[in-house]
Design an enzyme around this catalytic site. Structure first.
Site, mmCIF file in Angstrom:
data_model
loop_
_atom_site.group_PDB
_atom_site.id
_atom_site.type_symbol
_atom_site.label_atom_id
_atom_site.label_comp_id
_atom_site.label_asym_id
_atom_site.label_seq_id
_atom_site.Cartn_x
_atom_site.Cartn_y
_atom_site.Cartn_z
ATOM 1 N N SER A 110 -9.879 11.990 4.403
ATOM 2 C CA SER A 110 -9.131 12.967 3.601
ATOM 3 C C SER A 110 -8.155 12.288 2.638
ATOM 4 C CB SER A 110 -8.396 13.934 4.536
ATOM 5 O OG SER A 110 -7.640 13.221 5.499
ATOM 6 N N LYS A 121 -9.528 11.147 10.720
ATOM 7 C CA LYS A 121 -9.206 10.459 11.973
ATOM 8 C C LYS A 121 -7.821 10.790 12.530
ATOM 9 C CE LYS A 121 -8.945 5.760 11.803
ATOM 10 N NZ LYS A 121 -9.419 4.371 11.949
ATOM 11 N N THR A 174 -4.123 6.778 0.397
ATOM 12 C CA THR A 174 -3.821 7.553 -0.808
ATOM 13 C C THR A 174 -2.350 7.943 -0.892
ATOM 14 O OG1 THR A 174 -6.077 8.340 -0.993
ATOM 15 C CG2 THR A 174 -4.383 9.691 -2.062
ATOM 16 N N TRP A 206 0.179 6.588 0.117
ATOM 17 C CA TRP A 206 1.097 5.457 -0.073
ATOM 18 C C TRP A 206 1.047 4.889 -1.491
ATOM 19 C CZ3 TRP A 206 4.536 4.314 3.646
ATOM 20 C CH2 TRP A 206 4.270 4.795 4.932
ATOM 21 N N GLY A 256 0.339 4.144 -9.755
ATOM 22 C CA GLY A 256 -0.209 5.282 -10.455
ATOM 23 C C GLY A 256 -1.706 5.306 -10.610
ATOM 24 N N GLU A 270 0.736 -2.034 -15.697
ATOM 25 C CA GLU A 270 0.660 -2.882 -14.505
ATOM 26 C C GLU A 270 -0.161 -4.122 -14.850
ATOM 27 O OE1 GLU A 270 0.552 -0.763 -10.455
ATOM 28 O OE2 GLU A 270 -0.531 0.573 -11.781
ATOM 29 N N ASP A 330 -13.716 1.812 9.282
ATOM 30 C CA ASP A 330 -14.709 2.433 10.181
ATOM 31 C C ASP A 330 -15.995 2.838 9.450
ATOM 32 O OD1 ASP A 330 -12.537 2.239 11.831
ATOM 33 O OD2 ASP A 330 -12.343 4.383 12.239
ATOM 34 N N HIS A 334 -2.204 -8.204 -2.524
ATOM 35 C CA HIS A 334 -1.195 -7.752 -3.495
ATOM 36 C C HIS A 334 -0.090 -8.798 -3.545
ATOM 37 C CE1 HIS A 334 1.673 -5.394 -5.729
ATOM 38 N NE2 HIS A 334 0.791 -4.429 -5.880
ATOM 39 N N ARG A 370 -3.846 -9.271 -10.890
ATOM 40 C CA ARG A 370 -3.256 -9.419 -9.557
ATOM 41 C C ARG A 370 -3.678 -10.697 -8.837
ATOM 42 N NH1 ARG A 370 -3.796 -3.810 -6.705
ATOM 43 N NH2 ARG A 370 -2.244 -3.291 -8.262
ATOM 44 N N HIS A 376 -4.470 -6.049 0.631
ATOM 45 C CA HIS A 376 -4.147 -4.770 -0.013
ATOM 46 C C HIS A 376 -5.375 -3.901 -0.257
ATOM 47 C CE1 HIS A 376 -2.016 -1.986 -2.625
ATOM 48 N NE2 HIS A 376 -2.822 -2.241 -3.631
ATOM 49 N N ARG A 379 -10.067 -5.909 -8.351
ATOM 50 C CA ARG A 379 -9.838 -4.606 -8.976
ATOM 51 C C ARG A 379 -8.634 -4.630 -9.913
ATOM 52 N NH1 ARG A 379 -6.299 -0.392 -7.548
ATOM 53 N NH2 ARG A 379 -5.829 -1.453 -5.585
ATOM 54 N N LEU A 386 -7.453 4.930 -7.387
ATOM 55 C CA LEU A 386 -7.333 6.393 -7.320
ATOM 56 C C LEU A 386 -8.317 7.000 -8.314
ATOM 57 C CD1 LEU A 386 -3.431 6.795 -7.097
ATOM 58 C CD2 LEU A 386 -5.077 7.048 -5.239
HETATM 59 P P1 FAD Z 1 -7.820 6.643 2.086
HETATM 60 O O1 FAD Z 1 -6.894 7.304 1.177
HETATM 61 O O2 FAD Z 1 -7.420 5.438 2.771
HETATM 62 O O3 FAD Z 1 -8.406 7.708 3.048
HETATM 63 C C1 FAD Z 1 -9.263 7.334 4.106
HETATM 64 C C2 FAD Z 1 -9.390 8.512 5.046
HETATM 65 O O4 FAD Z 1 -10.400 8.271 6.010
HETATM 66 C C3 FAD Z 1 -8.130 8.818 5.836
HETATM 67 O O5 FAD Z 1 -7.993 10.213 5.864
HETATM 68 C C4 FAD Z 1 -8.459 8.277 7.226
HETATM 69 O O6 FAD Z 1 -7.747 8.903 8.260
HETATM 70 C C5 FAD Z 1 -9.926 8.613 7.300
HETATM 71 N N1 FAD Z 1 -10.701 7.841 8.268
HETATM 72 C C6 FAD Z 1 -10.729 6.491 8.424
HETATM 73 N N2 FAD Z 1 -11.600 6.181 9.422
HETATM 74 C C7 FAD Z 1 -12.104 7.343 9.885
HETATM 75 C C8 FAD Z 1 -13.022 7.675 10.916
HETATM 76 N N3 FAD Z 1 -13.618 6.752 11.686
HETATM 77 N N4 FAD Z 1 -13.287 8.971 11.151
HETATM 78 C C9 FAD Z 1 -12.701 9.951 10.416
HETATM 79 N N5 FAD Z 1 -11.815 9.685 9.420
HETATM 80 C C10 FAD Z 1 -11.543 8.399 9.163
HETATM 81 N N6 FAD Z 1 -4.459 2.509 -5.991
HETATM 82 C C11 FAD Z 1 -4.247 2.967 -7.244
HETATM 83 O O7 FAD Z 1 -5.203 3.284 -7.975
HETATM 84 N N7 FAD Z 1 -2.975 3.100 -7.688
HETATM 85 C C12 FAD Z 1 -1.877 2.779 -6.943
HETATM 86 O O8 FAD Z 1 -0.759 2.942 -7.383
HETATM 87 C C13 FAD Z 1 -2.098 2.278 -5.635
HETATM 88 N N8 FAD Z 1 -1.058 1.922 -4.837
HETATM 89 C C14 FAD Z 1 -1.296 1.590 -3.549
HETATM 90 C C15 FAD Z 1 -0.222 1.352 -2.688
HETATM 91 C C16 FAD Z 1 -0.447 1.102 -1.351
HETATM 92 C C17 FAD Z 1 0.723 0.855 -0.429
HETATM 93 C C18 FAD Z 1 -1.781 1.061 -0.851
HETATM 94 C C19 FAD Z 1 -2.050 0.800 0.601
HETATM 95 C C20 FAD Z 1 -2.846 1.253 -1.704
HETATM 96 C C21 FAD Z 1 -2.620 1.523 -3.047
HETATM 97 N N9 FAD Z 1 -3.673 1.747 -3.921
HETATM 98 C C22 FAD Z 1 -3.426 2.182 -5.194
HETATM 99 C C23 FAD Z 1 -5.041 1.757 -3.441
HETATM 100 C C24 FAD Z 1 -5.444 3.206 -3.189
HETATM 101 O O9 FAD Z 1 -4.342 3.913 -2.686
HETATM 102 C C25 FAD Z 1 -6.573 3.322 -2.210
HETATM 103 O O10 FAD Z 1 -7.590 2.403 -2.512
HETATM 104 C C26 FAD Z 1 -7.144 4.735 -2.262
HETATM 105 O O11 FAD Z 1 -6.126 5.663 -1.999
HETATM 106 C C27 FAD Z 1 -8.252 4.867 -1.243
HETATM 107 O O12 FAD Z 1 -8.609 6.212 -1.184
HETATM 108 P P2 FAD Z 1 -9.747 6.644 -0.185
HETATM 109 O O13 FAD Z 1 -9.844 8.120 -0.280
HETATM 110 O O14 FAD Z 1 -10.941 5.831 -0.410
HETATM 111 O O15 FAD Z 1 -9.186 6.215 1.252
HETATM 112 C C1 SIN Z 2 0.952 -1.029 -7.129
HETATM 113 O O1 SIN Z 2 1.631 -0.032 -7.353
HETATM 114 O O2 SIN Z 2 1.305 -2.180 -7.374
HETATM 115 C C2 SIN Z 2 -0.398 -0.854 -6.510
HETATM 116 C C3 SIN Z 2 -1.327 -0.426 -7.551
HETATM 117 C C4 SIN Z 2 -2.767 -0.558 -7.098
HETATM 118 O O3 SIN Z 2 -3.058 -0.972 -5.993
HETATM 119 O O4 SIN Z 2 -3.613 -0.257 -7.942
#
Ligand code: FAD
Ligand code: SIN
Length: 537
Positions: free
Chosen positions: A21, A44, A52, A54, A58, A123, A223, A244, A293, A352, A387, A393
């Protein structure tokens, strides 16, 4: 190959199962609903858990005056260091602006400049201000809030929280037709059920927890990627773990998720200093502190190694309105005893982002029929060897929409799962988690070598002999970490060059011959095979 788990005691069905989610899962779910499909969203932990929420800096999109998708493409390709798939990058940058507009239409509110236009910042690796942000440095929280509100408002999306998806269910001919899942808190064995669907979308995010220090939350144990591997899917580019450069350094005993100091802070004027108080990025790259990066992380690592210190410094003291512009980072610094308006911030690289993942095509289809992958779990090829900041995002938004569209057009009949009682089942003892993370941080971190990687592999092989027969969340997670750590080390050993976020001290140069991606497979008996693929550049 599957993980050891109890027999499913209950069944749910939907047209599409979306696992996760975050931005990828929520976007896919909403678009699948728009195509009138019934959706089961399984996650999970609590629904807003994941990377997401966190996200700080942007979302990158060519929306500013004078900016174009082609300029965004250029920056993405340069950051990706020769391994980006050109078609995937084109899709990302060209469909990006519309995907962001759709997010805004779904309720996300971005920060505005004094002119009333959306404020855009910069950035690392970007030659233009093209990063939309929300709440200053709380972009992910706003994206998550807006998408969650839309999902929770849609009665056609059934949500199961606190449910860990364990493995894929497959028909006789291998097509994925559902998953097994364990509802946490419902007992260690009798909580297992099966969810059947005509298409399954993995959106389980990253795998930062493979390492001792990471910006990723505790749910990021890879996972979905490990499950896809066990289902026979190909994974690619997994050696390209992005570290990072500026993660708040607290002390050497800190493990798990660490506070991030966004690259946007450098985008708005902060400067890196070494232990002598000298600026060090200016001579390293034309973009200096805002180089891509991987380049900044490598230089910081080099500075730390040379001076035998555990961190460098980020100087934010000359920045105006730091507290207002970066409220989340300000609060996390203050709660760690650092006032960024007056003091230097100690920073060091930490794991990261997984630039690789499950190999998918432009519609998010993996190499196994019925199995789609979106977001950080996927390897679309848009990121190559590293990346570009704030493209993640965006990738979730763009490919979530494409996947739903493809599923809606090509939905097969519900398949019947075949349980092969003879198939090998494994479960690794959860006690190996910390030694595994240490082995990966030591041997497959920012800088690797044949020696360090072979040592990590030997440790992993030894840790993998620690088995358990007690199915539980920590055992499933550690088993997934084990498979992914093995895949990362195997690919990192094979790639005898330095490129992007893969840095080998014994092969310091980038080698044109390695302008190829490494693909890994796991067979039903647990044997690994790897192959190489030309990149569509
Ligand atoms: P997630 O948002 O990680 O969601 C994964 C989901 O899967 C969660 O709901 C989790 O509970 C669920 N899940 C995991 N395993 C299981 C399982 N076995 N069964 C059921 N559910 C499960 N990217 C940017 O583009 N811009 C930014 O500014 C940026 N800043 C960041 C800052 C931080 C601190 C971090 C950690 C990352 C940042 N990133 C940024 C990277 C970006 O946030 C992530 O790559 C992106 O949000 C991933 O989205 P996602 O939907 O793929 O996964
Ligand atoms: C950050 O805000 O530095 C993270 C951005 C990203 O992971 O794309």
């Amino acid at each position: 190959m599957k993980l050891f788990a109890g027999k499913p005691g209950w069944t749910v069905t939907a047209d599409v199962i979306v696992i996760g989610s975050g931005v990828a899962g929520l976007t896919t779910a909403l678009n699948a609903r728009a195509a009138d499909l019934s959706v089961l969203l399984v996650t999970k932990a609590k629904i807003d858990e994941g990377s997401t929420k966190w996200a700080q800096g942007g979302i990158a999109a060519a929306l500013g005056p004078g900016d174009t998708p082609d300029q965004h493409k250029e920056d993405t390709l340069i950051a990706g260091a020769g391994l980006c798939d050109l078609d995937a990058v084109n899709v990302l940058v060209k469909e990006g602006p519309e995907a962001v507009r759709k997010l805004i239409a779904r309720g996300a509110v971005f920060d505005k400049a004094e002119t009333g236009e959306i404020a855009l910042t910069r950035e690392g690796g970007h030659h233009r201000n093209r990063i939309l942000h929300a709440g200053g440095d709380a972009t992910g929280a706003e994206v998550s809030r807006a998408l969650l509100a839309a999902v929770q408002n849609d009665s056609g999306i059934e949500i199961i929280e606190h449910a860990l998806v364990v493995d894929a269910l497959q028909t006789e001919d291998g097509r994925v037709c559902g998953v097994t899942l364990h509802v946490i808190g419902a007992g260690s064995t009798n909580g297992v059920g099966q969810a059947l669907a005509r298409a399954v979308v993995i959106a389980t995010g990253g795998l930062g927890q493979v390492y001792s220090q990471t910006t990723n939350p505790s749910v990021s144990t890879g996972d979905g990627v490990a499950m896809a591997l066990r289902a026979g899917a190909a994974v690619a580019d997994v050696e390209f773990i992005q570290f990072h450069p500026t993660v708040l350094w607290r002390d050497t005993s800190q493990a798990g998720q660490q506070p991030l100091i966004s690259e946007a802070v450098r985008g708005e004027g902060a400067i890196l200093l070494n232990h002598k108080g000298e600026k060090f990025m200016a001579g390293v790259h034309p973009q200096a502190d805002l180089a891509p990066r991987d380049i900044v992380a490598k230089e910081i690592f080099g500075q730390m190694k040379e001076a035998h210190v555990p961190h460098v410094w980020l100087d934010t003291t000359a920045m105006k309105d730091f507290k207002e512009r970066f409220p989340t980072i300000f609060a996390s610094c203050m709660s760690n005893g650092i006032d960024p308006q007056r003091q230097l911030i100690p920073v060091a690289p930490a794991s990261h982002y997984a630039s690789g993942g499950v190999l998918v095509d432009l519609n998010g289809q993996s190499t196994v029929a019925g199995l789609y992958v979106c977001g950080e779990s996927a390897c679309t090829g848009a990121h190559g060897a590293n990346r570009l900041a704030s493209n993640s995002l965006l990738e979730g938004l763009v490919f979530g929409a494409r996947i739903s569209e493809h599923i809606a057009k090509h939905l097969p009949e519900q398949g019947v799962p075949q349980i092969d009682e003879t198939e090998e089942r494994v479960l690794i003892d959860p006690s190996i988690r910390i030694p595994l993370q240490l082995a990966m941080s030591e041997g497959a971190g920012v800088m690797r070598s044949e020696k360090s990687l072979k040592a990590a592999l030997a440790t992993l092989q030894q840790l993998g002999t620690h088995r358990t027969k007690t199915p539980a969340v920590d055992a499933w997670e550690v088993s997934n970490l084990y498979f992914l750590a093995t895949a990362i080390v195997r690919s990192a050993l094979e790639r005898k060059e330095s490129r992007g976020s893969h840095w080998r001290s014994d092969f310091l140069e980038t080698d044109k011959l390695w302008e190829r991606r490494i693909i890994q497979h796991l067979d039903t008996s647990g044997n690994w095979t790897s192959s190489e693929q030309e990149v569509n550049v």
